[in-house]
Design an enzyme around this catalytic site. Structure first.
Site, PDB file in Angstrom:
ATOM      1  N   ALA A   1       0.865  -1.178   0.000  1.00 39.48           N
ATOM      2  CA  ALA A   1       0.000   0.000   0.000  1.00 39.48           C
ATOM      3  C   ALA A   1       0.901   1.227   0.000  1.00 39.48           C
ATOM      4  O   ALA A   1       2.089   1.133   0.304  1.00 39.48           O
ATOM      5  CB  ALA A   1      -0.863  -0.014   1.256  1.00 39.48           C
TER       6      ALA A   1
ATOM      7  N   GLY B   1       0.441  -5.096   0.729  1.00 35.66           N
ATOM      8  CA  GLY B   1      -0.754  -5.050  -0.120  1.00 35.66           C
ATOM      9  C   GLY B   1      -0.491  -5.591  -1.513  1.00 35.66           C
ATOM     10  O   GLY B   1      -1.406  -6.085  -2.179  1.00 35.66           O
TER      11      GLY B   1
ATOM     12  N   GLU C   1      -0.892  -9.233  -1.140  1.00 37.14           N
ATOM     13  CA  GLU C   1      -2.337  -9.483  -0.936  1.00 37.14           C
ATOM     14  C   GLU C   1      -3.064  -9.445  -2.284  1.00 37.14           C
ATOM     15  O   GLU C   1      -3.957 -10.256  -2.561  1.00 37.14           O
ATOM     16  CB  GLU C   1      -2.910  -8.449   0.029  1.00 37.14           C
TER      17      GLU C   1
HETATM   18  N1  T1G Z   1       4.630   3.461   0.092  1.00 37.32           N
HETATM   19  C1  T1G Z   1       5.104   4.705  -0.195  1.00 37.32           C
HETATM   20  N2  T1G Z   1       6.408   4.963  -0.553  1.00 37.32           N
HETATM   21  C2  T1G Z   1       7.224   3.914  -0.637  1.00 37.32           C
HETATM   22  C3  T1G Z   1       6.802   2.589  -0.350  1.00 37.32           C
HETATM   23  C4  T1G Z   1       5.438   2.386   0.026  1.00 37.32           C
HETATM   24  N3  T1G Z   1       4.947   1.175   0.287  1.00 37.32           N
HETATM   25  N4  T1G Z   1       7.861   1.766  -0.504  1.00 37.32           N
HETATM   26  C5  T1G Z   1       8.900   2.553  -0.879  1.00 37.32           C
HETATM   27  N5  T1G Z   1       8.526   3.826  -0.959  1.00 37.32           N
HETATM   28  C6  T1G Z   1       9.366   4.968  -1.372  1.00 37.32           C
HETATM   29  C7  T1G Z   1      10.485   5.254  -0.357  1.00 37.32           C
HETATM   30  O1  T1G Z   1      10.031   6.112   0.652  1.00 37.32           O
HETATM   31  C8  T1G Z   1      11.536   5.902  -1.249  1.00 37.32           C
HETATM   32  O2  T1G Z   1      11.155   7.244  -1.446  1.00 37.32           O
HETATM   33  C9  T1G Z   1      11.380   5.169  -2.567  1.00 37.32           C
HETATM   34  O3  T1G Z   1      10.060   4.591  -2.547  1.00 37.32           O
HETATM   35  C10 T1G Z   1      12.368   4.068  -2.756  1.00 37.32           C
HETATM   36  O4  T1G Z   1      12.325   3.227  -1.615  1.00 37.32           O
HETATM   37  C11 T1G Z   1      -2.955  -2.888   3.302  1.00 37.32           C
HETATM   38  C12 T1G Z   1      -1.013  -2.072   5.235  1.00 37.32           C
HETATM   39  C13 T1G Z   1      10.295  -1.854  -1.706  1.00 37.32           C
HETATM   40  C14 T1G Z   1      12.102  -3.031  -0.526  1.00 37.32           C
HETATM   41  O5  T1G Z   1       6.350  -2.036   3.932  1.00 37.32           O
HETATM   42  O6  T1G Z   1      10.550  -2.052   2.015  1.00 37.32           O
HETATM   43  O7  T1G Z   1       0.802  -2.814   2.285  1.00 37.32           O
HETATM   44  O8  T1G Z   1      13.051   8.302  -0.308  1.00 37.32           O
HETATM   45  O9  T1G Z   1      14.640   3.789  -0.805  1.00 37.32           O
HETATM   46  O10 T1G Z   1      15.953   0.355  -0.836  1.00 37.32           O
HETATM   47  O11 T1G Z   1      -1.833  -4.733   3.969  1.00 37.32           O
HETATM   48  O12 T1G Z   1      11.128   0.508  -0.189  1.00 37.32           O
HETATM   49  O13 T1G Z   1      13.072   7.997  -2.777  1.00 37.32           O
HETATM   50  O14 T1G Z   1      11.449   9.613  -1.713  1.00 37.32           O
HETATM   51  O15 T1G Z   1      13.292   1.929   0.261  1.00 37.32           O
HETATM   52  O16 T1G Z   1      15.206  -0.245  -3.170  1.00 37.32           O
HETATM   53  C15 T1G Z   1       3.873  -2.691   3.044  1.00 37.32           C
HETATM   54  C16 T1G Z   1       8.063  -0.782   2.010  1.00 37.32           C
HETATM   55  C17 T1G Z   1       3.131  -1.404   3.091  1.00 37.32           C
HETATM   56  C18 T1G Z   1       7.398  -2.081   1.809  1.00 37.32           C
HETATM   57  C19 T1G Z   1      12.609  -1.015  -1.952  1.00 37.32           C
HETATM   58  N6  T1G Z   1       5.058  -2.529   2.221  1.00 37.32           N
HETATM   59  N7  T1G Z   1       9.148  -0.548   1.071  1.00 37.32           N
HETATM   60  O17 T1G Z   1      13.739  -0.713  -1.199  1.00 37.32           O
HETATM   61  O18 T1G Z   1      14.194   1.672  -2.065  1.00 37.32           O
HETATM   62  S1  T1G Z   1       1.781  -1.518   4.209  1.00 37.32           S
HETATM   63  C20 T1G Z   1       6.222  -2.196   2.750  1.00 37.32           C
HETATM   64  C21 T1G Z   1      10.329  -1.198   1.191  1.00 37.32           C
HETATM   65  C22 T1G Z   1       0.631  -2.462   3.387  1.00 37.32           C
HETATM   66  C23 T1G Z   1      -1.594  -3.539   3.362  1.00 37.32           C
HETATM   67  C24 T1G Z   1      -0.576  -2.866   4.162  1.00 37.32           C
HETATM   68  C25 T1G Z   1      11.406  -0.774   0.249  1.00 37.32           C
HETATM   69  C26 T1G Z   1      11.551  -1.685  -0.990  1.00 37.32           C
HETATM   70  P1  T1G Z   1      12.237   8.359  -1.566  1.00 37.32           P
HETATM   71  P2  T1G Z   1      13.680   2.675  -0.957  1.00 37.32           P
HETATM   72  P3  T1G Z   1      14.884   0.247  -1.848  1.00 37.32           P
END
Ligand code: T1G
Length: 689
Positions: A63, A102, A105
């Protein structure tokens, strides 16, 4: 027309292509596009099946975290996934990169999933203080069973495509080079073989056996109690999996939704989401652009093979960089290299590394007794005893030995890097790289910017920090930089509190219950009470000195502030209690009842106040950097977001009011920072800076 979602047709197969960089987060726009795409494909008679494919570096990485805490935008993800699953035509998810949260999911709502070998699947929501809130807690157990589901969603760690295939999450591993073509071919096969729509929600075989067996979940809770201490989300995730086993799908979904709402609107998730973005902010330095050229670092030198020098060297060997370690005496060098080998071998014994790996890393390490052997190093890190005279002497020698352009770094944890740099003719190539013990484990690296340090040198050190798996935080020069500078007032208050009426185990209990892994006195016993102590200079002025004089040096002597049994379990000591009562008496202090609230406020609010001064002086770039320092270097509980974030959750007005109250009672050590006064007056927070 949706700018990030496109529907194309390849004969009878529709391709729903998503392109929303950087990580195809499931933002409102993406969600809208998916629903519209599936609807169109559904009504297009030419279409027999749909492939869901993300362009760019990854399938949906979850998400859009930045949407949480804001007014919800329709369609919400639960509706999107239900809409996909209800499609009358098979939907195939094509996985690459990191299919997370998400994103996974959404894939589990598809009828089939194919993945390239390098893909990863996971539910990291728990790391954000959340749970998979779009059916993940109900669909995953139906695919992999409750135990594996609990493992995945309470650890938050992703699994490889290979493991995902073995677990039944992925139906087929396809060619790494052409995922889309392989997914379309897979969809064509489905149509040709008239394969049924496999809806995960209808599966039961993996959960039936666990129905009516609460002991499965109790055992899991018990086995992870220590790891989950203080966190709210893990228990909520477990309750959802238990519901998946015991309740019909739609009722389980209802509970998942309710528990998700509780978590997403709670303080812990707000804190952990803050930390998610804060960890990504630390790399952004306002006056050093991302394209600042970095200097080549192919060979590293480390001076000192003690605990810090050894740990630091392992980081670079782990990253495949050759390291020359210089010591003054042969036995110290041999001991240092021996410790490194034993560290690697114990990791291998735990199966986390092969013996070939151990040998490969040891081959990258060269011991030496001559500083001159560092002449061809690109980076030299000094990690000797914390003494300015010794460090100055080493840097003036290094300046004559090191090649032009080499970076000279000090691992000092307190001292003035500008003074050290002034011992060389190349202060622009000198900075601090402050590692934390054990340096091969602790994630934090304070990169200390001297007044003359060149921007390319800083960019290089930050990049190296990332390369060796650290989270690097850029800080300025002051006594103790960010972490240790804020630790001092906490230690000061802890020592005062035990003279005024509390006992060491009271202070430790309050900070332990707050979420720290241990309190200051237990920590002191672990590190050893005699660090920086000598009998010659000891005056018996503090509890610590008196304990050392009585050979109670901490865990290593089986006694310190606590008594320790043979398993190093600590228990309060009557003798220590008496020593402290006598010391209060000797200092003419009338002891009084001290509340847990006062202990917490005096230990934590003084840190926050020091953090505000650090921001005032520009020693830290932003308040969230301070939070990252304390979470990754000093055990601040991540679910409280860090000291500066916590201050905002408590309310800066409340913190200021309490500091003023303590200033009136105890004096200038509690004098509020001007920045704190100003922000409260302006109704602003640290985040507004
Ligand atoms: N939402 C918004 N921004 C995100 C994002 C996300 N899910 N994931 C990454 N970004 C932005 C991050 O802030 C950065 O921005 C840029 O993308 C690159 O990320 C309903 C509740 C995918 C493994 O927890 O673990 O789904 O700093 O520097 O090292 O059930 O990002 O460049 O402006 O980290 O290559 C669950 C979170 C959400 C995964 C890539 N998902 N992301 O790593 O790049 S909750 C997560 C990561 C959810 C549902 C629920 C990592 C990555 P900027 P980065 P990276």
């Amino acid at each position: 027309m949706n700018p990030v979602v496109e529907l194309r047709r390849d004969g009878e197969i529709a391709v729903l292509a998503i392109n929303s960089p950087p990580v195809n987060a499931l933002s409102a726009q993406v969600r809208e596009g998916i629903v519209e795409g599936v609807r169109q494909a559904g009504t297009d008679a030419r279409v027999k099946a749909v492939v869901l494919h993300c362009e760019g570096r990854t399938f949906f990485a979850g998400a859009d975290i930045s949407e949480f805490g804001k007014p919800p935008k329709q369609p919400m993800l639960p509706e999107v996934v239900d809409f996909i699953e209800a499609s009358s035509k098979p939907v195939v998810a094509a996985l690459h990169g990191t299919a997370l949260g998400g994103g996974l999911e959404t894939a589990l709502a598809c009828h089939y999933r194919v993945a390239v070998p390098s893909a990863k699947c996971g539910f990291p929501e728990v790391k954000l203080g959340l749970l998979p809130g779009a059916g993940g807690t109900q669909r995953l157990p139906r695919l992999v069973g409750p135990e594996r589901a609990m493992d995945m969603i309470t650890s938050g760690s992703p699994v490889s495509a290979k493991v995902a295939k073995e677990m039944g999450i992925v139906d087929e591993i396809v060619d790494e080079t052409d995922l889309l073509a392989s997914a379309i071919a897979f969809a064509r096969k489905l149509v040709a073989e008239n394969r049924p729509l496999k809806k995960v929600r209808d599966l039961d075989d993996k959960i039936a056996a666990a129905r009516g067996k609460p002991e499965i979940f109790e055992a899991f809770r018990k086995a992870n109690a220590r790891k989950f201490r203080g966190f709210q989300a893990p228990e909520y995730n477990i309750r959802c999996v238990e519901a998946a086993v015991n309740l019909p799908f739609d009722e389980g979904i209802k509970l998942e939704r309710q528990l998700f709402q509780e978590l997403v609107s709670g303080e812990q998730s707000a804190a952990q989401r803050h930390v998610f973005f804060a960890e990504r902010q630390v790399w952004k330095i306002p006056d050093i652009s991302d394209d600042t050229p970095t200097l080549p670092v192919k060979k590293v030198g480390v001076i000192g093979a003690g605990t810090m020098g050894g740990g630091i060297s392992m980081n670079f060997a782990n990253a495949g960089l050759p390291v020359t370690i210089v010591e003054a005496k042969p036995d110290a060098l041999e001991r240092g290299l021996g410790v490194i080998r034993r560290n690697y071998e114990s990791t291998a014994k735990k199966g986390r590394m092969s013996m070939e790996d151990v040998e490969r890393r040891m081959e990258l390490l060269t011991g030496s007794l001559r500083l001159e052997d560092l002449a061809d190093c690109d980076l030299i890190i000094e990690a000797v005893f914390e003494n300015m005279a010794i460090k100055k002497e080493i840097f003036s020698k290094l300046d004559a030995i090191a090649k032009p352009g080499a970076i000279l770094a000090s691992n000092t944890s307190y001292l003035n890097v500008n003074e050290i740099a002034a011992m060389t003719k190349r202060p622009e190539h000198v900075l601090g790289m402050h590692f934390f013990s054990p340096a091969n484990i602790m994630r934090l690296l304070e990169v200390v910017r001297g007044e003359k340090t060149d921007k390319r040198v800083i960019a290089t050190a930050m990049q190296l920090g990332r390369q060796i798996g650290k989270i690097a935080v850029l800080v300025g020069v002051c006594h103790g930089f960010v972490g240790n500078r804020m630790l001092e007032p906490r230690q000061r208050e802890a020592n005062r509190l035990i003279l005024e009426g509390a006992m060491p185990w009271d202070v430790d209990r309050v900070l332990y219950e707050f979420g720290f892994p241990m309190g200051p006195f237990a920590m002191a016993d672990l590190a050893g009470l005699d660090i920086g102590w000598s009998r010659e200079t000891s005056k018996g002025e503090t509890a610590r000195e008196i304990l050392c004089e009585q050979d109670r040096r901490g865990q290593k002597t089986g006694a310190g502030f606590y008594d320790y049994d043979e398993n190093r379990n600590a228990k309060p000591s009557e003798l220590v209690e008496q020593i402290i009562l006598d010391l209060s008496d000797k200092k003419g202090i009338t002891r009084r009842e001290i509340s847990d609230q006062e202990i917490l406020e005096r230990c934590v609010y003084t840190m926050i106040n020091e953090g505000a001064k650090i921001l005032e002086e520009g020693i830290a770039i932003r308040s969230s950097d301070i939070d990252i320092v304390w979470i990754n270097g000093y055990g601040w509980p991540v679910y409280r977001g860090g000291p500066m974030f916590y201050a905002e959750q408590v309310g800066l007005g409340k913190v200021l009011e309490r500091l003023r109250a303590y200033e009136a009672k105890f004096g200038a050590d509690f004098k509020p920072a001007a920045l704190l006064e100003r922000l409260v007056a302006e109704g602003k927070g640290f985040r507004d800076l």
